[in-house]
Design an enzyme around this catalytic site. Structure first.
Site, PDB file in Angstrom:
ATOM      1  N   HIS B  67       0.877  -1.191   0.000  1.00  0.00           N
ATOM      2  CA  HIS B  67       0.000   0.000   0.000  1.00  0.00           C
ATOM      3  C   HIS B  67       0.902   1.225   0.000  1.00  0.00           C
ATOM      4  CE1 HIS B  67      -3.446  -2.533   1.837  1.00  0.00           C
ATOM      5  NE2 HIS B  67      -3.586  -2.438   0.531  1.00  0.00           N
ATOM      6  N   ARG B  69       0.821   4.465   0.276  1.00  0.00           N
ATOM      7  CA  ARG B  69       0.854   5.616   1.192  1.00  0.00           C
ATOM      8  C   ARG B  69       1.441   5.270   2.557  1.00  0.00           C
ATOM      9  NH1 ARG B  69      -5.647   6.538   1.845  1.00  0.00           N
ATOM     10  NH2 ARG B  69      -6.199   4.591   2.850  1.00  0.00           N
ATOM     11  N   GLU B  70       1.736   4.020   2.791  1.00  0.00           N
ATOM     12  CA  GLU B  70       2.234   3.598   4.107  1.00  0.00           C
ATOM     13  C   GLU B  70       3.752   3.751   4.137  1.00  0.00           C
ATOM     14  OE1 GLU B  70       0.305  -0.270   4.507  1.00  0.00           O
ATOM     15  OE2 GLU B  70      -1.662   0.649   4.320  1.00  0.00           O
ATOM     16  N   ARG B 125      -3.286   4.605  -2.357  1.00  0.00           N
ATOM     17  CA  ARG B 125      -3.062   3.301  -1.727  1.00  0.00           C
ATOM     18  C   ARG B 125      -2.865   2.173  -2.749  1.00  0.00           C
ATOM     19  NH1 ARG B 125      -5.757   0.109   2.676  1.00  0.00           N
ATOM     20  NH2 ARG B 125      -6.832  -1.665   1.786  1.00  0.00           N
ATOM     21  N   ASN B 142      -3.651  -5.662  -1.979  1.00  0.00           N
ATOM     22  CA  ASN B 142      -3.798  -6.608  -0.870  1.00  0.00           C
ATOM     23  C   ASN B 142      -5.228  -7.149  -0.775  1.00  0.00           C
ATOM     24  OD1 ASN B 142      -2.308  -8.081   1.025  1.00  0.00           O
ATOM     25  ND2 ASN B 142      -3.245  -6.912   2.710  1.00  0.00           N
ATOM     26  N   ARG B 143      -5.954  -7.038  -1.857  1.00  0.00           N
ATOM     27  CA  ARG B 143      -7.247  -7.733  -1.993  1.00  0.00           C
ATOM     28  C   ARG B 143      -7.228  -8.580  -3.271  1.00  0.00           C
ATOM     29  NH1 ARG B 143      -7.133  -5.641   2.153  1.00  0.00           N
ATOM     30  NH2 ARG B 143      -8.671  -4.388   3.271  1.00  0.00           N
ATOM     31  N   HIS B 194       2.832  -3.396   6.783  1.00  0.00           N
ATOM     32  CA  HIS B 194       1.838  -2.355   6.515  1.00  0.00           C
ATOM     33  C   HIS B 194       1.939  -1.324   7.631  1.00  0.00           C
ATOM     34  CE1 HIS B 194      -0.862  -4.426   3.482  1.00  0.00           C
ATOM     35  NE2 HIS B 194      -0.108  -5.442   3.877  1.00  0.00           N
ATOM     36  N   SER B 195       1.237  -0.224   7.492  1.00  0.00           N
ATOM     37  CA  SER B 195       1.006   0.680   8.602  1.00  0.00           C
ATOM     38  C   SER B 195      -0.401   1.244   8.386  1.00  0.00           C
ATOM     39  CB  SER B 195       2.044   1.803   8.636  1.00  0.00           C
ATOM     40  OG  SER B 195       1.831   2.751   7.601  1.00  0.00           O
ATOM     41  N   TYR B 246     -10.627  -6.786  10.687  1.00  0.00           N
ATOM     42  CA  TYR B 246     -11.930  -7.086  10.078  1.00  0.00           C
ATOM     43  C   TYR B 246     -11.735  -8.163   9.029  1.00  0.00           C
ATOM     44  CZ  TYR B 246      -9.778  -3.454   7.170  1.00  0.00           C
ATOM     45  OH  TYR B 246      -8.891  -2.698   6.444  1.00  0.00           O
ATOM     46  N   GLU B 268       1.432  -4.393  11.178  1.00  0.00           N
ATOM     47  CA  GLU B 268       0.943  -3.016  10.992  1.00  0.00           C
ATOM     48  C   GLU B 268       1.799  -2.158  11.915  1.00  0.00           C
ATOM     49  OE1 GLU B 268      -1.409  -1.706   9.039  1.00  0.00           O
ATOM     50  OE2 GLU B 268      -2.743  -3.343   8.471  1.00  0.00           O
TER      51      GLU B 268
END
Lengths: 98, 306
Positions: B67, B69-70, B125, B142-143, B194-195, B246, B268
């Site tokens: 991602h 932006r992390e 992202r 990541n999906r 990730h963050s 989630y 994370e």
């Protein structure tokens, strides 16, 4: 491609207390015209939800939350101010390196 | 020389890629740079290989920045690269690990997105692939893995930030990693950064049932979180993706675990929301330092439990 700015965008932290409030947030998420960017998605009531709200949608979202009695706080008052600072810090650091 | 690189600031992709070259040149006895593919916009996907020799040794996979932006993840990965290289021969733990295993580190999994966060939209992202029939760009990489693809927690709307893509592995960045892991054939751990939120997660995300190795993964995750906390007191919550955040389908560690890589974890990193994706550069090194301790704990366990 021009630089996208975030003037007046806010990041809210929303604290849900029950499944019903989570569902309300999921409903909010599905409203595409608000263009919300969930930094942390609504899942279980125990976890706070962080969401970036474009300046144009801030009032509508706050009104929605308040009308449903959902608790929130403002994490970032104006996202662009933080981005500008980040940019300035990077430039400063690169300057120092040079 | 990597000694002149400032690990405590955020860098452009070019600067990160130049640093990978410095590391490979300065520590040429153990570090080499591989290209495992190209992004949608044809940027190279570079992996650093840490190896003391041998052929097709058991290996640990680490990636960051899926991602875009992390930013603290890509920055931490570069710091960790230097740490692994410079600690070999000095630190007993990392030396014994590299005498037995290889480490592969992909510091910028989504280079197109990363460049886009620098030039156009800091909050981007996804990848930058075009979606047929939609004005909206990009897929949430990541999906996009072949693990419960299209299930809960992933969007079918190309304009959504969690758009899963038209099919599993549609993103070349994802497919390149999958091909690399499959071709290697001896990856023992799959670790991804990730963050933010300060979590250490194991499978599953696409379903809410416990993985077969739940007890071992949970105990190892807790030990790693305890190591992280030991440095600056940063607390990490440990659990499955489904129980800690989630239900989210199509995630990388679900794929790697179902593929047979038992030690599959997602970190994370900092913080818990004060700055979120805009973590100040002053926190890069502390974040990397504490992450390193957790990472080392997991890698030692993998080394000792092949």
């Amino acid at each position: 491609l021009c630089l996208e700015t975030f003037v007046g965008d806010q990041v809210l932290r929303i604290k849900t207390r029950n499944e019903e409030e989570v569902k309300k947030l999921q409903l909010l998420e599905s409203l595409e015209h608000l263009e919300l960017d969930f930094w942390i998605n609504p899942s279980t009531p125990a976890l706070p939800v962080d969401v970036r709200i474009p300046a144009n949608s801030v009032q509508a979202v706050k009104a929605f939350l308040e009308s449903h009695g959902i608790e929130y706080s403002i994490l970032i008052e104006d996202l662009q101010v933080v981005l500008d600072k980040e940019k300035q810090d990077m430039a400063c650091s690169q300057q120092k390196e040079r | 020389s990597s000694n002149s690189f400032n690990y405590g600031t955020y860098h452009s992709l070019d600067s990160i890629y130049a640093e990978l070259d410095h590391l490979a040149s300065e520590y040429s006895n153990i570090v080499s740079k591989l290209q495992i593919g190209k992004s949608y916009e044809k940027r190279p996907l570079y992996v650093l290989k840490f190896s003391t020799g041998g052929s097709n040794r058991p290996a640990i996979w680490i990636d960051a920045g899926i991602h875009s932006r992390e930013w603290v993840t890509q920055a931490s990965a570069v710091w960790i690269a230097k740490k692994i290289a410079s600690d070999y021969g000095k630190d007993l733990s990392i030396t014994s690990l590299l005498n037995k295993m290889d480490i592969f580190l992909l510091p910028v999994t989504n280079p197109d997105g990363y460049v886009f966060t620098h030039t156009t939209n800091r909050m981007w992202r996804k990848t930058r692939s075009k979606n047929q029939g939609s004005p909206c760009v990009g897929v949430d990489p990541n999906r996009n893995w072949d693990a419960g693809f299209g299930g809960p927690g992933a969007s079918s709307n190309p304009c959504s930030d969690s758009y899963r893509g038209p099919s599993a592995n549609s993103e070349v960045e994802v497919k390149s990693v999958v091909n690399f892991i499959k071709n290697h054939g001896n990856i023992q751990a799959f670790l991804t950064f990730h963050s933010y939120s300060q979590l250490l997660m194991y499978p599953y995300g696409y379903k809410c049932t416990e993985p077969a190795d739940y007890a071992e993964l949970d105990a190892l995750g807790r030990a790693a979180a305890s190591s992280i906390r030991s440095l600056y007191g940063t607390t990490f919550t440990v659990g499955s993706i489904c129980s800690t955040i989630y239900q989210a389908s199509g995630g990388s560690i679900d794929w790697s675990y179902d593929y047979g890589i038992k030690y599959s974890f997602a970190f994370e990193l900092r913080d818990t929301g004060r700055y979120g994706f805009l973590l100040p550069a002053s926190q890069i090194i502390p974040t990397a330092e504490e992450t390193w301790l957790g990472l080392k704990k997991i890698m030692e366990h993998v080394r000792d439990n092949p």
